[in-house]
Motif scaffolding. Structure first.
Motif, PDB file in Angstrom:
ATOM      1  N   ALA A 116      56.134  54.775  52.852  1.00  0.00           N
ATOM      2  CA  ALA A 116      56.169  53.406  52.889  1.00  0.00           C
ATOM      3  C   ALA A 116      55.477  52.716  54.056  1.00  0.00           C
ATOM      4  N   CYS A 117      56.024  53.216  55.041  1.00  0.00           N
ATOM      5  CA  CYS A 117      55.499  52.846  56.236  1.00  0.00           C
ATOM      6  C   CYS A 117      54.090  52.887  56.631  1.00  0.00           C
ATOM      7  N   GLY A 118      53.624  53.871  55.973  1.00  0.00           N
ATOM      8  CA  GLY A 118      52.020  54.249  56.013  1.00  0.00           C
ATOM      9  C   GLY A 118      51.451  53.445  54.870  1.00  0.00           C
ATOM     10  N   GLY A 119      52.058  52.493  54.238  1.00  0.00           N
ATOM     11  CA  GLY A 119      51.344  51.736  53.167  1.00  0.00           C
ATOM     12  C   GLY A 119      51.336  52.361  51.795  1.00  0.00           C
ATOM     13  N   THR A 132      64.178  59.775  53.892  1.00  0.00           N
ATOM     14  CA  THR A 132      63.338  59.822  54.992  1.00  0.00           C
ATOM     15  C   THR A 132      61.796  59.869  54.982  1.00  0.00           C
ATOM     16  N   LYS A 147      58.726  45.308  49.263  1.00  0.00           N
ATOM     17  CA  LYS A 147      57.396  44.932  49.932  1.00  0.00           C
ATOM     18  C   LYS A 147      56.145  44.848  49.105  1.00  0.00           C
ATOM     19  N   GLN A 188      60.639  56.605  53.165  1.00  0.00           N
ATOM     20  CA  GLN A 188      60.289  55.534  54.255  1.00  0.00           C
ATOM     21  C   GLN A 188      58.961  55.758  55.121  1.00  0.00           C
ATOM     22  N   PHE A 189      58.671  57.184  55.248  1.00  0.00           N
ATOM     23  CA  PHE A 189      57.629  57.413  56.125  1.00  0.00           C
ATOM     24  C   PHE A 189      56.306  57.162  55.358  1.00  0.00           C
ATOM     25  N   SER A 248      56.130  53.358  47.472  1.00  0.00           N
ATOM     26  CA  SER A 248      57.007  54.630  47.256  1.00  0.00           C
ATOM     27  C   SER A 248      58.202  54.293  46.636  1.00  0.00           C
TER      28      SER A 248
END
Length: 190
Positions: free
Chosen positions: A46-49, A40, A102, A43-44, A52
């Motif tokens: 990674a979502c923020g760029g 989790t 990504k 992913q947090f 990770s």
């Protein structure tokens, strides 16, 4: 308290808090054991760029924990993430290169989680001698994150994961006998 003593507004006390950015010192290392929000949190970030990695540092079965243990045991005082510090997520399937991230190969990893392993060797930097010191010596300004999860919830999750493979691996290879007394009281003898 320091911010208030100096009259500095906290981010949420400012009208323009959406424009305020904070950068945590890198690398960011989550020290928690598996089943403690490791995926989790990965992913947090990674979502923020933030580039990770959770468990593996490259496609395939290349575990971060293996790399860290090899570096800890090396004779040349190698940094803990040497050799596992960049994204390498291109694999070959059916003769074609397939991307599994990504971020481009070669991108420096800035957030690590699930950095231990229970098979075939056992190593967790938060448990084994020298692990935390090794990170701190080479990355004194890093951000270390430790998520606390209630024991009963954590133990039940570990017991269920992979039909018990995680807990079984810890018991066989790591000598983990912990059960908080719940199982022992029921005759398990963990």
């Amino acid at each position: 308290r320091l911010k208030r003593d100096r009259g500095m507004a906290l981010p949420w006390e400012s009208r323009n808090h959406s424009n305020i950015t904070a950068r945590l010192p890198r690398p960011i290392v989550q020290l928690s054991l598996p089943k403690s929000a490791t995926l989790t949190l990965s992913q947090f970030f990674a979502c923020g760029g933030v580039p990770s990695r959770h468990t593996q540092y490259r496609a395939g079965n290349y575990r971060i924990g293996d790399c860290m243990l090899d570096n800890l045991l090396a004779d040349d005082d190698r940094p803990p993430f040497a050799g596992c510090d960049v994204i390498n997520s291109t694999t070959v399937k059916h003769g074609r290169a397939v991307r599994t991230s990504k971020w481009a190969d070669g991108t420096p990893i800035e957030f690590y989680s699930d950095i231990g392993m229970q098979a075939p060797r056992c190593f967790y930097s938060t448990v084994h001698d020298g692990g935390l010191e090794h990170i701190a010596r080479h990355h004194p300004d890093s951000t270390m994150v430790l998520i606390h999860r209630g024991f009963d919830s954590w133990y039940d999750s570990v017991k269920r994961w992979g039909d018990g493979r995680l807990l079984s691996g810890w018991r066989k290879r790591c000598g983990f006998r912990g059960s908080g007394g719940r199982e022992c009281a029921k005759g398990d003898g963990a």
